[in-house]
Motif scaffolding. Sequence first.
Motif, PDB file in Angstrom:
ATOM      1  N   THR A 171       3.820  65.169  -0.178  1.00 40.07           N
ATOM      2  CA  THR A 171       3.756  65.532  -1.899  1.00 40.07           C
ATOM      3  C   THR A 171       2.483  64.724  -1.953  1.00 40.07           C
ATOM      4  O   THR A 171       2.008  64.293  -1.461  1.00 40.07           O
ATOM      5  CB  THR A 171       5.061  64.593  -2.608  1.00 40.07           C
ATOM      6  N   ASP A 172       2.718  64.358  -3.690  1.00 39.87           N
ATOM      7  CA  ASP A 172       1.652  64.503  -4.386  1.00 39.87           C
ATOM      8  C   ASP A 172       1.818  62.442  -4.811  1.00 39.87           C
ATOM      9  O   ASP A 172       0.971  61.599  -5.274  1.00 39.87           O
ATOM     10  CB  ASP A 172       1.513  64.739  -6.497  1.00 39.87           C
ATOM     11  N   TYR A 173       3.272  61.778  -4.055  1.00 40.25           N
ATOM     12  CA  TYR A 173       2.932  61.074  -4.176  1.00 40.25           C
ATOM     13  C   TYR A 173       1.955  59.196  -3.472  1.00 40.25           C
ATOM     14  O   TYR A 173       1.967  59.889  -2.674  1.00 40.25           O
ATOM     15  CB  TYR A 173       4.942  60.216  -4.157  1.00 40.25           C
ATOM     16  N   SER A 175       1.469  57.432  -1.565  1.00 42.19           N
ATOM     17  CA  SER A 175       1.960  56.817  -0.441  1.00 42.19           C
ATOM     18  C   SER A 175       1.231  55.887   0.547  1.00 42.19           C
ATOM     19  O   SER A 175      -0.220  56.821   0.567  1.00 42.19           O
ATOM     20  CB  SER A 175       3.243  56.798   0.326  1.00 42.19           C
ATOM     21  N   PRO A 268       2.202  52.097  -3.136  1.00 42.09           N
ATOM     22  CA  PRO A 268       0.638  53.172  -3.420  1.00 42.09           C
ATOM     23  C   PRO A 268      -0.403  52.319  -2.883  1.00 42.09           C
ATOM     24  O   PRO A 268      -0.159  50.889  -3.468  1.00 42.09           O
ATOM     25  CB  PRO A 268       1.040  53.542  -4.563  1.00 42.09           C
ATOM     26  N   GLU A 274       0.497  53.952 -10.250  1.00 42.23           N
ATOM     27  CA  GLU A 274       1.816  54.188  -9.996  1.00 42.23           C
ATOM     28  C   GLU A 274       2.959  52.762  -9.217  1.00 42.23           C
ATOM     29  O   GLU A 274       1.637  51.721  -8.450  1.00 42.23           O
ATOM     30  CB  GLU A 274       2.374  55.439  -8.356  1.00 42.23           C
ATOM     31  N   LYS A 277       7.277  51.201  -5.092  1.00 41.81           N
ATOM     32  CA  LYS A 277       8.322  51.028  -4.559  1.00 41.81           C
ATOM     33  C   LYS A 277       9.297  50.378  -4.009  1.00 41.81           C
ATOM     34  O   LYS A 277      10.850  49.569  -3.961  1.00 41.81           O
ATOM     35  CB  LYS A 277       9.385  52.592  -4.520  1.00 41.81           C
ATOM     36  N   THR A 298      10.797  56.480  -9.561  1.00 45.80           N
ATOM     37  CA  THR A 298      10.476  57.952  -9.619  1.00 45.80           C
ATOM     38  C   THR A 298      10.872  58.069  -7.779  1.00 45.80           C
ATOM     39  O   THR A 298      11.403  57.556  -6.808  1.00 45.80           O
ATOM     40  CB  THR A 298       8.912  57.518  -8.579  1.00 45.80           C
ATOM     41  N   CYS A 299      11.147  59.443  -7.987  1.00 48.92           N
ATOM     42  CA  CYS A 299      12.008  60.152  -6.897  1.00 48.92           C
ATOM     43  C   CYS A 299      10.311  60.640  -6.092  1.00 48.92           C
ATOM     44  O   CYS A 299      10.217  61.898  -6.254  1.00 48.92           O
ATOM     45  CB  CYS A 299      12.913  61.123  -7.199  1.00 48.92           C
ATOM     46  N   ILE A 300      10.385  60.527  -4.500  1.00 45.74           N
ATOM     47  CA  ILE A 300       9.136  61.014  -4.217  1.00 45.74           C
ATOM     48  C   ILE A 300       9.233  62.650  -3.476  1.00 45.74           C
ATOM     49  O   ILE A 300       8.399  63.387  -3.802  1.00 45.74           O
ATOM     50  CB  ILE A 300       9.117  60.235  -2.890  1.00 45.74           C
ATOM     51  N   SER A 324      15.884  56.850  -1.870  1.00 41.54           N
ATOM     52  CA  SER A 324      14.495  55.751  -2.355  1.00 41.54           C
ATOM     53  C   SER A 324      14.658  55.053  -2.973  1.00 41.54           C
ATOM     54  O   SER A 324      12.935  54.858  -2.988  1.00 41.54           O
ATOM     55  CB  SER A 324      13.315  57.281  -2.213  1.00 41.54           C
TER      56      SER A 324
END
Length: 505
Positions: A171-173, A175, A268, A274, A277, A298-300, A324
């Motif tokens: 994903t674009d998240y 981490s 992150p 961001e 979390k 935020t939903c990853i 999450s």
Amino acid sequence: MSASELAAAVRETFDVDGDEFRETALAEAEELKAAVRDGTFDNSQALVGLELELYAVDDRTDALRRVPRQLLDLIGFEKELGLHNAEMQTTPQPLTSYGLAAQEKELQAHLAAALEKTAAENIRLVSDGMWTVPPVGETASAYLCDSVEQDGVRIATNMSDSVRYHAMANTDYPSRFELAAPHVSLSAETVMPESLITSIQPHYQVPHAPDLPEYFRYALRVAAPLLALGVNSPFFPPDLYDDAPDADIVAHAHMENRVHVFESVLNPPDSAAEGPKVRFPQDFESVEAAIDAVAADTCIVPMAVSPGNRFDDEFVHFRHKHGSYWRWIRPVLDGASPSLANARIEFRPLPAQPTLRDAVAFEAVFAGLMESLPRREHPVKSLPWTDAEGNFYAAVRDGLRADIRWLTADGEETTDVDQICSECFELARDGLEMRGLSTAEARRYIRPLRERLDRRTTPARWKHDQVREQVETGVPLGEAIWGMQSAYVDRQAETLIEGSFVDWL
């Protein structure tokens, strides 16, 4: 599930409209708040529960082992992140003498049967904060970082076939997928490094859902003393350490590196827009604010989720987001039916413990504190949030040697760990007695933790002392860590089901 099937399932998550998912979750949050106001989530019977995570080792070498999926199904355990992980959850029980006894007996019955079946495969399940011995013939870094690209999707080789876990790497998240701890650094392409760690997670159900913020406020303030008593992960697998003198690595070791692992792998980088979390959560002013915090998080991995037959499937998108919502203490509102709907606190800072009795001790002490502190209107409620957060990370670093600030029952400030923990034990006893336990029964549950305080020895300190003593005599760090780990597994084999950590001392 084959790699191509897993990759296809991960790609399907890319088709989910994130904005639409978020809007649906926000709408469900409003319906959830209305149900709370209507009293649906009030449940006067105090209940407790416990989640227990373990990892598997070879019972001849103590090296990490992957658990065959069919064996995991046979023993009735759930999959966790890594192929070496297993998890069980107790059936929620009333916070009474019988309920706590049932929790302990259920753990014993389930785990004893599982150990008998895994022994036939030369596998032993271990309850520990962090594994340190990689599989035979492999390094920890290779095991944690091994991945392949399948049809444009990054798949972690040693991760369970959970679509959500694998989707996190695609994903674009932002981490970090890194380990950051004293003298440790590792970069990966998936969340697999998180599989280093295992935990216990006590749950406590509040009687009246609108009162959740008050209980939550107290839970944040007892997090540090309970974690200080429970620390159990001072060392990493030796090949993960940077090139530093062995003595420096030992001297700078933090007592609960599990916290560093979870935060550094999933959060992150500091430079990202961001926010983190995985963190120590803020106080909530209302139960509605707690619901809003989950809904806005935020939903990853937005996923296509369909309602089932449970009552709380009316909030299925909200529940998915909650999965999450990685805070060290978090609110939970769910229930299979309206009569079972409840608001509770999930207490997540604690690593897995040396024995089942130790795990139940934390469950009982946490529940007793949640019973006593609000009813007695304990002054620690007024401890500033910044102090509660600072206390938490001090306990991560130093365990029972941490500098923790506390407000006593008389409203006096203290940093005396004996006074802080002793008061927590007395409050826990008080709370358990409110639920009908005798003084002797309450003290039985508290005693394993009381002994740790009296002896100034946590599982992490026991490990650290063993490694330090070996390194001081010239034993290489890797050999010292693996020797300590072998001793840990051997001691646990004798005490896991019926003993306690203090039997080791």
